[in-house]
Design an enzyme around this catalytic site. Structure first.
Site, PDB file in Angstrom:
ATOM      1  N   THR A 263       0.818  -1.224   0.000  1.00 19.33           N
ATOM      2  CA  THR A 263       0.000   0.000   0.000  1.00 19.33           C
ATOM      3  C   THR A 263       0.852   1.273   0.000  1.00 19.33           C
ATOM      4  OG1 THR A 263      -0.106  -0.042   2.425  1.00 19.33           O
ATOM      5  CG2 THR A 263      -1.921  -1.112   1.244  1.00 19.33           C
ATOM      6  N   GLU A 421       8.391  -2.354  12.762  1.00 14.91           N
ATOM      7  CA  GLU A 421       9.495  -1.543  12.239  1.00 14.91           C
ATOM      8  C   GLU A 421      10.547  -2.410  11.583  1.00 14.91           C
ATOM      9  OE1 GLU A 421      13.571   0.505  12.718  1.00 14.91           O
ATOM     10  OE2 GLU A 421      12.876  -1.451  13.324  1.00 14.91           O
TER      11      GLU A 421
HETATM   12 ZN   LIG Z   1      15.194  -0.827  16.242  1.00 17.67          ZN
END
Ligand SMILES: [Zn+2]
Length: 744
Positions: A263, A421
């Site tokens: 996306t 992350e």
């Molecule tokens: Zn990190």
């Protein structure tokens, strides 16, 4: 054009504010969108509160946070990752030490995992296909924490599945230059398996570069020379020292971009448009698998072929040859090959961000953001939990003052715990996509504290020039850990410094790449950003990063025994980042010094001077760039004078707000979404990746290198001119933003 953009932004913000008030009438408790009744428009940084916060940040509580956070592996979207979401929510909703509000936002994102049923394998096979040697499929269980179902086996996230087999070649770090060198040495690369070591280029780039030469599969390992200062024996490594054990393997994302792969530029909500994963770009083109140096030694020390160049040699205790294939009289028959079996799978998973908010008393619609990711590869004590342990302690201290009614910041503070992350800054990037307009209009700055302690020698800060002054102010007022009697600033300048044309010798603040969640904030949104940590004494180690990075040996005991016994470096980071946060959220005038950009622009201009003659030979005038830099310098200097004059009197709240908006929006003026169409999310014309060798504006540097490499084609010079104009327009826009508002 930039002026119109900024004017549009301000009008848009006003309209939104109006809408906010109307909506707020129905949806939000009365007063939530307006200044607190007791708030004074002149509320400024309270040094007593700052001192209290500094005193209350407790090293032992940070240690206890770290123990809890790193107790179990918490890979993105795993049950333990979700449990930590609840832990953060609970802390931020605590009646005595919580924030005004806390909530989660979820995104459905594409992650990559090894198969549970078919482990990835690396085998040496003879000409009949019999397996002669197999690399380990998991790290050695040295402390009892490296085994169990929640420890994800080493793998290269987003590497495609496949089972290539071929003769082995050593390709150093897998850079373009390394493959050119192999080609020059006439080493056959077609259908080979190449062994590379970490470092030099990004993880994914090794496979991208290899595939161009017809390589079938890639192995990557960490060389003891690069990570352990040469140490490689079990009794010299963790748990006996901070060094990486022989079986340790760095996991990581091999995705070329950041954000959810399916996306780009859209938040990954369940209903969002998604690319078909076959059409998504940025994945490694061929299978790749990481291994430990214990196994790399068996492969590399038995390679045949020519001796590799001197700077390709490492710390495995043998001569590294280039291959292809194994050597005569080694442990494998010469015609043995390496078989790599990768069975990674792409999966859509729900990943959460946690947001905790303290509403500002005077300017609730201005946000200072402070964040770190939550997900790890395994236990992730250092990465990211040293950062989250600090985040939780800082939010506890501020939350306690808030709940007691002692303090409420001038501006709103947003704490964030980002998800996924490690797979490519996914949670933070999706957040910037979802709240793009609101953040562009209202975010003052972003503070990132990911790994808070790499080592316990000195502060290390990366950021854009306007944050230098606030970091220096904070660091000057806090004592450095240890018995030196120096401030954090005084200690820092001993390790990392530079000679500034304005200030003389100062600590050097590094630039922001894309190594953590600040990337979408600075590059995509143009929000002044910084990353704060404690780090190495470079005279004591040349380790590429802390040795157990992304391995199953990055555990609580590793931090407690080797990185920061006593947690005083953690406390130093908590105090520095906390002071920066308070200064940004509480100061009447935002403590961002825009004129510190002048020094950067001057150095870029000076480097560009070397190109002046060549540019002019191609009818590209250099003059407008010189004029634009001068205009910026002039505008920044008089802007600072206007602030100084206002400080002397009793400034009108609207005057203060006008100045603060100029300070906040300056970073935005360097954005141009059309500058680098091939680079996803890189809109900031001063900090985009620079691949050219001239240390000037990245677009100009890259276009110039391209013109040189393509034999000076007219189209390449047209791009040089376009990039020069982009920089000139951005600098003119920046200068216009800083000039008095009525002065077009
Ligand atoms: Zn990190």
């Amino acid at each position: 054009m930039q002026w119109v953009k900024v004017l549009g932004g301000v009008v848009g913000a006003a309209a939104l504010l109006g809408l906010g008030i109307i909506v707020g009438h129905f949806a939000i408790p009365k007063g939530a969108d307006s200044p607190a009744p007791s708030a004074s428009a002149s509320q400024d940084l309270d040094l007593k509160i700052l001192e209290t916060v500094m005193e209350q940040l407790d090293a032992n509580r940070i240690r206890e946070n770290l123990r809890e956070l790193s107790k179990e592996p918490h890979l993105a979207t795993s049950p333990r990752d979700e449990a930590l979401v609840q832990l953060l929510l609970q802390r931020w909703q605590d009646p005595e030490s919580g924030l005004d509000s806390a909530r989660t936002t979820e995104y459905e994102v594409l992650l990559s995992f090894p198969s549970g049923e078919q482990p990835n394998r690396v085998d040496v096979v003879n000409s009949t296909g019999a397996v002669l040697f197999s690399c380990r499929q998991s790290e050695e269980n040295v402390t009892g924490e490296q085994g169990g179902p929640n420890v994800v086996p080493p793998y290269a996230a987003y590497a495609p599945p496949g089972t290539p087999q071929g003769p082995l070649v050593y390709a150093n770090q897998g850079s373009e230059q390394d493959f050119k060198e192999l080609q020059k040495e006439a080493v056959k690369l077609q259908d080979s398996i190449v062994l590379t070591r970490y470092g030099g280029v990004g993880r994914g780039a090794k496979a991208v570069n290899a595939a161009k030469y017809g390589v079938a599969g890639v192995l990557v390992y960490t060389d003891p020379k690069d990570i352990n200062d040469g140490k490689s024996l079990p009794n010299e490594t963790f748990p006996h020292s901070w060094c990486l054990p022989p079986s340790g393997v760095e996991r990581g994302s091999y995705f070329e971009y950041f954000g959810d792969p399916l996306t780009p530029y859209l938040p990954a909500t369940p209903s969002s448009f998604r690319l078909n994963s076959d059409n998504a770009s940025g994945f490694p083109p061929i299978p790749i698998q990481p291994i430990g140096f214990e196994d790399a030694r068996v492969l590399l020390c038995n390679l045949g072929g020519k001796l590799a160049p001197a700077d390709w040699q490492g710390g495995l205790g043998c001569d590294y040859n280039l291959g292809p294939g194994f050597r005569l009289n080694g442990i494998f028959p010469e015609d043995s090959q390496v078989n790599v079996s990768v069975h990674n799978r792409l999966e859509l998973r729900n990943s959460s961000n946690v947001l905790g908010i303290i509403r500002g008393a005077v300017e609730p619609d201005r946000y200072v953001l402070y964040g770190n990711h939550r997900d790890s590869w395994v236990h992730g004590a250092v990465d990211p939990s040293t950062g989250t342990a600090v985040l939780l302690e800082l939010s506890r201290v501020l939350g306690t003052l808030l709940k007691k009614g002692t303090w409420r910041p001038r501006r709103s503070i947003v704490f964030a715990s980002w998800g996924a992350e490690e797979f490519g800054l996914i949670g933070s990037t999706e957040f910037t996509e979802e709240f793009f307009s609101k953040l562009q209009e209202r975010a003052v700055a972003y503070i990132n504290v990911d790994i808070s302690v790499f080592a316990n020698a000195t502060l290390r800060v990366q950021g854009t020039p306007p944050v230098q002054s606030v970091v220096f102010s904070a660091a000057k007022q806090i004592s450095a850990p240890g018995s030196s009697g120096l401030s954090i600033y005084g200690n820092w300048i001993r390790y990392y410094n530079r000679s500034s044309s304005v200030y003389g010798l100062v600590p050097s603040v590094g630039t922001l790449g894309a190594g953590s969640d600040y990337a979408p904030f600075i590059h995509f949104l143009g929000i002044s950003s910084m990353d704060i940590a404690y780090t190495y004494d470079r005279s004591k180690t040349s380790a590429r990063i802390y040795p157990t990075y992304h391995t199953a040996f990055d555990t609580f005991d590793y931090v407690d025994k080797f990185l920061d016994p006593g947690f005083s470096s953690h406390q130093a980071v908590a105090r520095t980042a906390g002071s920066v946060l308070l200064r940004l959220s509480d100061s009447l005038f935002l403590p961002l010094n825009v004129s510190d950009y002048s020094e950067t622009l001057r150095s870029f201009l000076q480097a560009a001077e070397n190109l002046r003659d060549l540019l002019e030979q191609h009818n590209i005038s250099f003059g407008p760039l010189v004029t634009a830099v001068e205009k910026f310098e002039g505008a920044a200097t008089s802007f600072n004078q206007r602030i100084a004059t206002l400080r002397e009197g009793t400034p009108d709240p609207l005057q203060v707000r006008m100045i603060n908006d100029q300070l906040m929006l300056l970073e935005r003026t360097f954005l141009n979404s059309q500058a680098f169409p091939e680079e996803r999310y890189y809109n900031h014309v001063l900090w985009a990746p620079r691949t050219g060798s001239v240390a000037t504006f990245p677009g100009l540097s890259n276009a110039y290198s391209q013109a040189e490499n393509t034999g000076h084609e007219p189209a390449a010079w047209a791009e040089v001119q376009r990039q020069l104009s982009i920089v000139v327009a951005a600098l003119e826009g920046a200068a216009a933003t800083l000039r008095p508002v009525a002065d077009l």
